[in-house]
Enzyme design. Structure first.
Site: not given
Ligand code: ARG
Length: 464
Positions: A291, A330, A285, A31, A293, A333, A163-164, A118, A325, A298
């Site tokens: 144009k 993960q 455009s 991650s 825009n 995020k 309205t409408h 965790n 957990y 938008e």
């Molecule tokens: N990268 C992990 C997450 O975002 C961190 C926690 C990992 N914990 C584990 N027991 N593998 O959740």
């Protein structure tokens, strides 16, 4: 076939493993590419944890000062771009811990005492989100201030209320903008409310059951500016409801901005031509030279969809998870970070764009005239003179039909014609048929009379 790298001591947790991890699995489970954005929060959390460990005599004062020194070095390396993020080290937590240990030795290895990734990651996300909410509240305030300034300028500018999407009654442009403001006021309340529940410390929950060391969680909470600790260790490491709430508040905010955007797009259309937006927020455009825009509104309307998507993603991510957990988390995020980015950028650009909006009052007034916007005022007039409202409604309906045939607005009908629809019509009728008369008479709190709009703006300025 994917390649493999040997299981080696470079994995902090590799002790019990005999088989190497394939590069594909490594990439799939890592991650760091996205969670490294929480590096400041990770270091802040680690420093508070280390300080507590030293205070409790779990690590030595010398260890603490090594950790503090090492983290200062890590910080400057990340800030300068010299820090080498490694996919092999999986996530932001292990990357930083590994570098710290390379810099200060055993003290770095003691940092993780009484802690798990965790509770560490749960703490980092909460710190990150709390900071993000604080930034968003500042941006929201700037957006609200720009709305109030424009509303003040246009407090008495008549425009049709719909309205409408059909012309209904006269309102002022300022009144319309104040409706937008009210939406954002509730949005700000929601973000502040999410912040309260986000601002609790998970650290100390360790992997899931708590820890055998004599830790002081209240101390860490106070160090990090949390309002208190999460009171159940299983819940602390597993639930991401605060992130879901944030996405829900974001989805509502974006829904409001999307509605505003839809109106701006309509008002920019030459059939309406109610407003101009500064050229710098529009694009041309590549094929049609004429144009201009309204790209910014938008896109804001379009980006609303992705924030809704993030809310759905997080709700779905959470719903099947048993305590405590799970690695599923993960995946919290990227949706969360993108919601933060989208909301922040959208607020920033709207705060910049609103001051460049100018009303086109002549076109607004033309639309009022073509829509017989004061018809309700005439009905109210007859009712005040004693006619039951339903009868007044019918009489005015006939008058509108007549005006339409003649191609004129109600106040342009000859007095005798008006009187033919009801003997109650007297020569004071024309004052209620004017747009200004109609506006001025709606003078209760929440009404569109310019004096009320100004009062609403004054109240709002107290609150933002
Ligand atoms: N990268 C992990 C997450 O975002 C961190 C926690 C990992 N914990 C584990 N027991 N593998 O959740």
């Amino acid at each position: 076939m994917s390649q493999t790298t040997p299981a080696s001591s470079q994995y902090t947790w590799a002790g019990r493993f005999s088989e190497p991890m394939s590069d594909l699995v490594k990439r799939y489970t890592a991650s760091v590419d996205f969670d490294k954005r929480m590096w400041r929060q990770d270091i802040r959390g680690s420093l508070a944890h280390a300080k507590m460990l030293a205070k409790q005599g779990i690590i030595s004062a010398a260890d603490l000062s090594d950790i503090v020194r090492g983290m200062a070095q890590v910080t400057s390396e990340i800030e300068s771009g010299a820090f080498e993020w490694s996919l092999d080290l999986e996530d932001v937590h292990l990357n930083i811990e590994k570098r710290l240990t390379a810099l200060v030795g055993d003290a770095g290895k003691r940092l993780h005492t009484g802690r798990s990734r965790n509770d560490q990651v749960a703490t980092d996300i909460r710190l990150y989100l709390r900071d993000a909410i604080d930034d968003i509240l500042v941006l929201l305030k700037a957006f609200q201030t720009s709305l109030l300034d424009l509303a003040e300028r246009e407090a008495a500018t008549p425009m049709p209320g719909f309205t409408h999407l059909q012309v209904a009654q006269p309102i002022t442009f300022g009144h319309h903008l104040m409706a937008w403001f009210e939406m954002t006021r509730r949005d700000a309340e929601r973000f502040a409310d999410v912040r309260r529940r986000t601002n609790r410390l998970p650290l100390g929950a360790a992997a899931l059951a708590g820890t055998t060391y004599p830790i002081d969680r209240e101390f860490v909470a106070a160090e990090l500016g949390f309002d208190g600790v999460c009171e159940n260790s299983l819940d602390a490491v597993s639930d991401r409801d605060f992130a879901i709430e944030f996405c829900a508040a974001s989805a509502l905010l974006m829904m409001h901005i999307s509605r505003m955007s839809e109106e701006l797009v309509l008002w920019m259309n030459p059939r309406f031509a109610f407003v101009k937006i500064a050229d710098s927020f529009c694009t041309g455009s590549s094929i049609m030279p004429q144009k201009k825009n309204p790209d910014v509104p938008e896109l804001a309307r379009g980006k609303t969809g992705r924030v809704y998507g993030h809310l759905t993603a997080l709700l779905t991510l959470m719903k099947g998870q048993p305590l405590a957990y799970n690695k599923d988390n993960q995946e919290d995020k990227e949706p969360l970070f993108d919601a933060v980015d989208t909301v922040s950028d959208t607020l920033r650009i709207f705060a910049d764009m609103i001051p460049g909006i100018t009303a086109r009052p002549d076109n607004m007034r033309d639309a009022l005239r073509q829509g017989f916007a004061t018809a309700t005022d005439l009905a109210d007039y007859l009712t005040r003179k004693g006619l039951p409202f339903r009868d007044a409604h019918e009489a005015v309906g006939l008058a509108v039909r007549r005006a339409e045939e003649l191609g004129v607005d109600l106040p342009e009908l000859p007095f005798e014609t008006l009187k033919s629809f009801s003997p109650l019509v007297a020569d004071d009728v024309f004052s209620v048929l004017t747009v200004e008369g109609s506006l001025a008479s709606r003078k209760h709190i929440g009404g569109t009379a310019p004096e009320q709009v100004r009062a609403a703006i004054a109240r709002a300025r107290q609150r933002v």
